[in-house]
Structure formats: structure tokens, C-alpha cells
Scaffold this active site. Sequence first.
Site, short mmCIF file in Angstrom:
data_model
loop_
_atom_site.label_atom_id
_atom_site.label_comp_id
_atom_site.label_asym_id
_atom_site.label_seq_id
_atom_site.Cartn_x
_atom_site.Cartn_y
_atom_site.Cartn_z
N ARG A 18 30.20 -54.57 25.83
CA ARG A 18 29.18 -55.27 25.04
C ARG A 18 28.69 -54.45 23.85
NH1 ARG A 18 24.78 -57.13 29.00
NH2 ARG A 18 24.04 -58.39 27.25
N LYS A 25 30.71 -45.77 25.52
CA LYS A 25 29.28 -46.15 25.45
C LYS A 25 28.35 -44.94 25.52
CE LYS A 25 27.34 -48.44 28.98
NZ LYS A 25 26.83 -49.58 29.76
N ARG A 319 20.77 -29.57 3.83
CA ARG A 319 21.96 -29.84 4.65
C ARG A 319 22.26 -28.65 5.56
NH1 ARG A 319 26.36 -31.21 0.59
NH2 ARG A 319 27.59 -31.18 2.50
N TYR A 373 33.04 -25.72 -5.30
CA TYR A 373 34.26 -26.34 -4.78
C TYR A 373 35.23 -26.57 -5.92
CZ TYR A 373 37.03 -29.76 -2.09
OH TYR A 373 38.02 -30.43 -1.44
#
Length: 451
Positions: A18, A25, A319, A373
Amino acid sequence: MTERSVLAIVLAAGLGTRMKSELPKVMHPIGGLPLAGHVLSTLERACVDRVAVVTGPDMEVLEQLVGQMLPGAACHIQTERLGTAHAALAAKPALEGQLDEVLVLFGDTPLITPETVNTVRKALQNGADVAVLGFEAANPYGYGRLVTENGRLVAIREEKDATEEERQLTLCNSGIMGFAGQHAKTLLETIGNDNAKGEYYLTDAVEIASRTGLNVIAVTASEQDVQGINTRAQLAECEAIFQARKRQEVLETGVTLLAPETVFFAHDTVIESDVVIEQNVVFGPGVVVETGSVIRAFSHLEGATVGEGSTVGPYARLRPGAKLTGQAHIGNFVEIKNTEIGQGAKVNHLSYIGDALVGAKTNIGAGTITCNYDGFGKHRTEIGGGSFIGSNATLVAPLSLGAGVYVAAGSTVTEQVPPNALVIGRGRQVVKQERASELRDRFRAAKEAKG
Ligand code: UD1
Ligand code: MG
């Protein structure tokens, strides 16, 4: 209590159809921690040290979680999902030997507290052979109902097997059950699958035990403690209960929340006393905010440490790996990642600082970017203490700037800078006297010529 040998079996197999998800789950998160993780954490806090987790095939993610949280716990794979009693028996090797208490918990019932686990344990210690944890359900649909006769618990009837009359019952099964050690295995092995779903129901242990004259009792908990999750809507309800509890806990430790209902915490958020948190702040996992700090509105923090007396936001993003040493100022539209910000340093406006070290008392001007980067790898930027980085500087990593440097606004810095140096890395300004009005005249004439 701790001298008794206790085994807890956590049933966690299956996708939970479900939920309509590829993720098992019990791996769906609440407060950033998978449902099963909440149950393991509760058992740890309740000092139940023998834990067996029943997982399904292809549930390595769950095995990893168990390995991280409770390295001593064993995982048993239930190869076919044939019901909760069948699942409990997947942990049969753990049931061998002398056990005083066997507890069965569900991985999809994450809000259970150590106190509630102890309610079941106490019932066993007081002589119950089987103790069922029940609750009064506001909406009992889908839960097993506790059927009593003359005040005695005689059976648990699942929704699909219940008569119309039994469906009216509101006292429901939470799924948490305790067995006296000497009866656990026999009871589980006696359970059959003659019911509407053709499953081996753990709940049938109650009827079997009651028929054979064992002492079966029901203890109760609040619905909030034992809400089960079979659907995304129930997942959202449990998240809301988790958040409400966490807000209360945070308020009680001396933290000001200006609008508690708009602040969202993770399971492991640590906020020290005398912190002020403004409206609409989200904490992902792994955040510590030290005393005297202010987290201003609309900020998002994850995997970050905010040192004593710092200010973050409004609209800031910290972050993973952001570490503010203390008294730092992180202002609006600033993103910090994997960076240590020294004592009293300031990054007040519109910046991205990643994979960097910013020395104490350094001021980073508006719009400064660390170019960390290159499309392949990440590179570090180190900025010494007491430096001044002018607005809109572009710091191309790998890069190291000594202490006390001065970077002129708008500079693109690509090479190492020694301490106390001034760096100017931009085109020289050219001023042409009266050229503006000449240009305007030219453009106007061209426009008029076109008509
Ligand atoms: C179950 C109970 C019900 C109770 C409700 C509380 C049974 C038969 N029913 O119903 O009385 O009111 O929980 O939330 O026990 N699981 C396995 N293997 C299986 C089946 C289930 O590991 O073969 C695990 C699931 O991952 C889940 C737990 O057992 O964590 C409960 O299973 P679920 O299917 O959610 O049972 P419910 O229908 O909620
Ligand atoms: Mg369930």
C-alpha cells in the site's frame, strides 16, 4: 530487570504494497531515520540488547542500517512473506536457549517509546504468559481488534476476519507482544493459516494461549505511541507526531522557537539551550547548534555544526560538513559545504563556499564563490585568518591564501597568495571623458534616421 534474558524480534520484511514504493516499507524515513531505525533506537534505549531483525530478500539496505545501529543484532531473512507469525519464526535460531522474555515488535510502528516497551516487559515479569499491547483507536479500520470475554482477552481478530460486531470494537492491537520465554516457540509453531488472508497471524497466539489456559493479558498505550504505518498518509501522520514531540523536547531544553509548528527537526538534531530559531527552518540529519546561536527564518541545515553564538540566515543553507567554529555570521543566500568557518568569520551575502577553510575573523564579501569543482574532482580553498575578500571574488581551487590578505572586489584568483598581500585580478578600468553623451547622440541620430 536487566538480569533477565530478553530477546526482541523486529518484523520488517516486505515492501508494504500500500506504500506503492520500490523502497521496503520500514526504510521510509521519519525525521530522516528509517522507520525500523526508530524501533532499534527505542530497543537500545530500553536496554534490550539481544535483537533479531526479520528482513526480506533483497533488503540489504535494512541489513546495513541494522549493522550501523546495532552491530550485535542478527538479521534473519524471511524468504516468503506468509504473515507475522511466519516472520517471527524466521528468527527461530534466536529463540533457542534459555530466554525469560520474548518481545515481538513491528518495524512499521516507529513511535514506540522505551517506557511503552517496559509496560509489556513488566506484565511478563508480573506473571503474564502472553502480553499484548493494545490501544484505543480513533479509527480502528485495518487494525486487529482485541476481543474480550468477561474482561479477559481471548482473541485478536483481524479486520478481514472480524464479524460486523467485532469491527465495532475500538480497542486494537498495536502489534507489540510479549511472550514468557518458555512458551514463545511452541506458541508460534502452533499458529496456522486458516483465515481470510491465508497468512500465519502472530495475533492467533492469543486465542491459542487463552484456550490452553495460559495467562493472557492486554496492557495499553496511547495511540500516538503505537500508530502503525501501512500507507503514505499514515507515514505523514507519524511524521507530524514525531515533529510535535521533537518540538516539545527542544522547547523544554531552553530553546526559543518563534513558530514551533514551522520548524522541522531530524531524529538526531541537537539544539543547545538559549538558541533562538525563527520561522520556517528545516534541519536535516546530523545538525548540532551550540548555545547562544540564532537560526534566522527560511534556513536549511544538514550535517552541520553551528558553533556558539553564531548567526545563520535568513535564507542560508548549511550542507554536510559545514562547521562554524563560533561567533560566525552566515547571511542571506549563502551556501556552505564541507567548510570550516573560523571564529568570528563572516560570509554575509550571496556566496558559495565549498571544500574550504576560512580563518578566524576573515570577511568574505558579497557574491564570493569558491570554484571547487572542475567537472571531475573537488578541490580545496584555504583562506588565512583576518583576511578580507572583496565582493564578487572568484576563488579557483586548489588555492591557498595566507593570513591577512586583501583580495580586491571582482578578482578572479587562481594562484597562491602569500600572507598580507593585496591581490587584484581583474581588467583595468578605462574612463573616456564625455564619451557617454557622444554615444547617446549617435544612437539617437541613428534611430531618427530610421523614422
Ligand atoms: C498488524 C497486525 C494487526 C495490528 C497492526 C498494527 C497481524 C496479523 N496483524 O497488521 O493486528 O493491529 O499490525 O499496526 O499481526 N511482516 C513481515 N513478514 C510478513 C508480514 C509482516 O515481516 O510476512 C512485518 C511487516 O514488515 C510489518 C509488520 O510485520 O512491519 C506488520 O505487518 P503488516 O502487514 O503491516 O500488518 P498489519 O496489516 O498492519
Ligand atoms: Mg502494519
